[in-house]
Every structure is written in structure tokens, then in C-alpha cells.
Design a protein around this motif. Sequence first.
Motif, PDB file in Angstrom:
ATOM      1  N   UNK A  41      -8.363  23.173  15.504  1.00 51.23           N
ATOM      2  CA  UNK A  41      -8.175  23.410  14.074  1.00 51.23           C
ATOM      3  C   UNK A  41      -8.061  22.116  13.270  1.00 51.23           C
ATOM      4  N   UNK A  42      -8.344  20.965  13.876  1.00 57.95           N
ATOM      5  CA  UNK A  42      -8.189  19.685  13.191  1.00 57.95           C
ATOM      6  C   UNK A  42      -9.524  19.160  12.689  1.00 57.95           C
ATOM      7  N   UNK A  43      -9.467  18.506  11.537  1.00 55.58           N
ATOM      8  CA  UNK A  43     -10.622  17.852  10.933  1.00 55.58           C
ATOM      9  C   UNK A  43     -10.293  16.364  10.787  1.00 55.58           C
ATOM     10  N   UNK A  44     -11.320  15.537  10.699  1.00 55.08           N
ATOM     11  CA  UNK A  44     -11.116  14.112  10.434  1.00 55.08           C
ATOM     12  C   UNK A  44     -11.126  13.918   8.930  1.00 55.08           C
ATOM     13  N   UNK A  45     -10.015  13.441   8.382  1.00 53.48           N
ATOM     14  CA  UNK A  45      -9.922  13.221   6.940  1.00 53.48           C
ATOM     15  C   UNK A  45     -10.005  11.728   6.649  1.00 53.48           C
ATOM     16  N   UNK A  46     -10.865  11.379   5.694  1.00 53.09           N
ATOM     17  CA  UNK A  46     -10.966  10.012   5.179  1.00 53.09           C
ATOM     18  C   UNK A  46     -10.563  10.056   3.715  1.00 53.09           C
ATOM     19  N   UNK A  59      -7.281   5.739   4.507  1.00 50.38           N
ATOM     20  CA  UNK A  59      -6.474   6.590   5.369  1.00 50.38           C
ATOM     21  C   UNK A  59      -7.462   7.390   6.215  1.00 50.38           C
ATOM     22  N   UNK A  60      -7.373   7.294   7.524  1.00 48.61           N
ATOM     23  CA  UNK A  60      -8.251   8.007   8.447  1.00 48.61           C
ATOM     24  C   UNK A  60      -7.345   8.709   9.453  1.00 48.61           C
ATOM     25  N   UNK A  61      -7.326  10.053   9.401  1.00 48.51           N
ATOM     26  CA  UNK A  61      -6.398  10.788  10.259  1.00 48.51           C
ATOM     27  C   UNK A  61      -6.892  12.214  10.462  1.00 48.51           C
ATOM     28  N   UNK A  62      -6.301  12.893  11.458  1.00 51.87           N
ATOM     29  CA  UNK A  62      -6.602  14.294  11.702  1.00 51.87           C
ATOM     30  C   UNK A  62      -5.756  15.147  10.773  1.00 51.87           C
ATOM     31  N   UNK A  63      -6.372  16.190  10.242  1.00 53.22           N
ATOM     32  CA  UNK A  63      -5.686  17.056   9.292  1.00 53.22           C
ATOM     33  C   UNK A  63      -6.077  18.503   9.562  1.00 53.22           C
ATOM     34  N   UNK A  64      -5.097  19.383   9.547  1.00 50.00           N
ATOM     35  CA  UNK A  64      -5.389  20.802   9.727  1.00 50.00           C
ATOM     36  C   UNK A  64      -5.613  21.499   8.392  1.00 50.00           C
ATOM     37  N   UNK A  65      -5.283  20.824   7.304  1.00 47.34           N
ATOM     38  CA  UNK A  65      -5.394  21.416   5.977  1.00 47.34           C
ATOM     39  C   UNK A  65      -6.806  21.251   5.399  1.00 47.34           C
ATOM     40  N   UNK A  66      -7.177  22.196   4.579  1.00 46.20           N
ATOM     41  CA  UNK A  66      -8.381  22.085   3.752  1.00 46.20           C
ATOM     42  C   UNK A  66      -7.917  22.405   2.344  1.00 46.20           C
ATOM     43  N   UNK A  67      -7.850  21.363   1.496  1.00 44.51           N
ATOM     44  CA  UNK A  67      -7.281  21.518   0.169  1.00 44.51           C
ATOM     45  C   UNK A  67      -8.365  21.807  -0.871  1.00 44.51           C
ATOM     46  N   UNK A  68      -7.937  22.361  -1.989  1.00 42.50           N
ATOM     47  CA  UNK A  68      -8.836  22.661  -3.085  1.00 42.50           C
ATOM     48  C   UNK A  68      -9.528  21.372  -3.546  1.00 42.50           C
ATOM     49  N   UNK A 103     -13.030  -5.985  20.357  1.00 45.53           N
ATOM     50  CA  UNK A 103     -12.450  -5.063  19.398  1.00 45.53           C
ATOM     51  C   UNK A 103     -12.673  -3.622  19.825  1.00 45.53           C
ATOM     52  N   UNK A 104     -11.670  -2.792  19.609  1.00 48.49           N
ATOM     53  CA  UNK A 104     -11.829  -1.364  19.814  1.00 48.49           C
ATOM     54  C   UNK A 104     -11.182  -0.653  18.640  1.00 48.49           C
ATOM     55  N   UNK A 105     -11.942   0.235  18.013  1.00 47.56           N
ATOM     56  CA  UNK A 105     -11.380   1.015  16.925  1.00 47.56           C
ATOM     57  C   UNK A 105     -12.434   1.477  15.948  1.00 47.56           C
ATOM     58  N   UNK A 106     -11.971   2.292  14.999  1.00 47.98           N
ATOM     59  CA  UNK A 106     -12.850   2.801  13.960  1.00 47.98           C
ATOM     60  C   UNK A 106     -13.035   1.744  12.886  1.00 47.98           C
ATOM     61  N   UNK A 107     -14.238   1.688  12.350  1.00 49.81           N
ATOM     62  CA  UNK A 107     -14.540   0.797  11.236  1.00 49.81           C
ATOM     63  C   UNK A 107     -15.132   1.623  10.107  1.00 49.81           C
ATOM     64  N   UNK A 108     -14.954   1.156   8.892  1.00 51.97           N
ATOM     65  CA  UNK A 108     -15.517   1.812   7.719  1.00 51.97           C
ATOM     66  C   UNK A 108     -16.322   0.772   6.952  1.00 51.97           C
ATOM     67  N   UNK A 109     -17.620   1.013   6.869  1.00 51.52           N
ATOM     68  CA  UNK A 109     -18.504   0.149   6.096  1.00 51.52           C
ATOM     69  C   UNK A 109     -18.730   0.854   4.764  1.00 51.52           C
ATOM     70  N   UNK A 110     -18.206   0.260   3.699  1.00 48.15           N
ATOM     71  CA  UNK A 110     -18.237   0.901   2.390  1.00 48.15           C
ATOM     72  C   UNK A 110     -18.972   0.026   1.383  1.00 48.15           C
ATOM     73  N   UNK A 111     -20.155   0.468   0.926  1.00 47.08           N
ATOM     74  CA  UNK A 111     -20.909  -0.335  -0.040  1.00 47.08           C
ATOM     75  C   UNK A 111     -20.236  -0.404  -1.409  1.00 47.08           C
ATOM     76  N   UNK A 112     -19.242   0.432  -1.669  1.00 40.02           N
ATOM     77  CA  UNK A 112     -18.540   0.421  -2.954  1.00 40.02           C
ATOM     78  C   UNK A 112     -17.431  -0.617  -3.018  1.00 40.02           C
TER      79      UNK A 112
END
Length: 124
Positions: A41-46, A59-68, A103-112
Motif C-alpha cells: 500500500x506504499x507509494x514513493x512520494x517526491x 523529500x523522498x519517502x514512502x507514503x500510504x496516503x494519496x492526498x487531494x 556512492x550509493x543512494x537516490x539522486x534527483x536531477x532537476x532541470x529547474x
Amino acid sequence: MSDTTLTGTATAADTKAHGVLLTDAAAGKVRSLLDQEGRDDLRLRLAVQPGGCSGLIYQLYFDERFMDGDAAVDFDGVEVIVDKMSAPYLDGATIDFEDSIQKQGFTIDNPNAQGSCACGDSFH
């Protein structure tokens, strides 16, 4: 941005729901972590939050919620969720997973991101 949840294999057209792409390496690692959790029931939230040296942090984490207002894209069984406030900051961003001797881990490449702090934990 759309509130639509898309399913199936993500393509460039699918990512328009929130504009974030999850690489195959990152999807594989997320699936592995979800298997360890033993939950389906978990999603990856960014998300983007105020903070850090440069003004914004990821913020990168697992979330069970789906918000409006959440936008979601399913990447071959891994659902990535982005809230409506974060979506403009993350349009075109790519979540990857690096596993090397240095290195080990998640990376975020953001053009913004126009710049980041020296530690690389925040951006503006």
C-alpha cells in the motif's frame, strides 16, 4: 498539471501527469525496499519543502496516503506521487539510483534547480 493516475509502463507521454521520471535502476531499488517492508500500500512520494542553505529541499519517502491534488505515475509497479505544490518545481526531474564504490543512494536531477548549496542537499 493533471490529477490523473496513469498505469502501465511509463513513457515520456505518461510523465506529463507530474513530469517526474523514475529510472529503471531507481524503480528496481524501490521495488526491493517495498518487498523488504512487506507492504503493497506504499507509494514513493517526491516533494519540495522550504529549507536548507539554498531555500528548498527534496523529500523522498514512502507514503500510504494519496492526498487531494496529488499526481501519480506508475512506473512498472512503482507508483510515484507528487503533490500539486511541488509539481512545478519538479517538472522534468529524474529520480535515479546510484550504486558504485564511491556512492550509493537516490539522486534527483532537476532541470529547474538554478543552483544548489555546497553540500548539495538544497537548491533554488
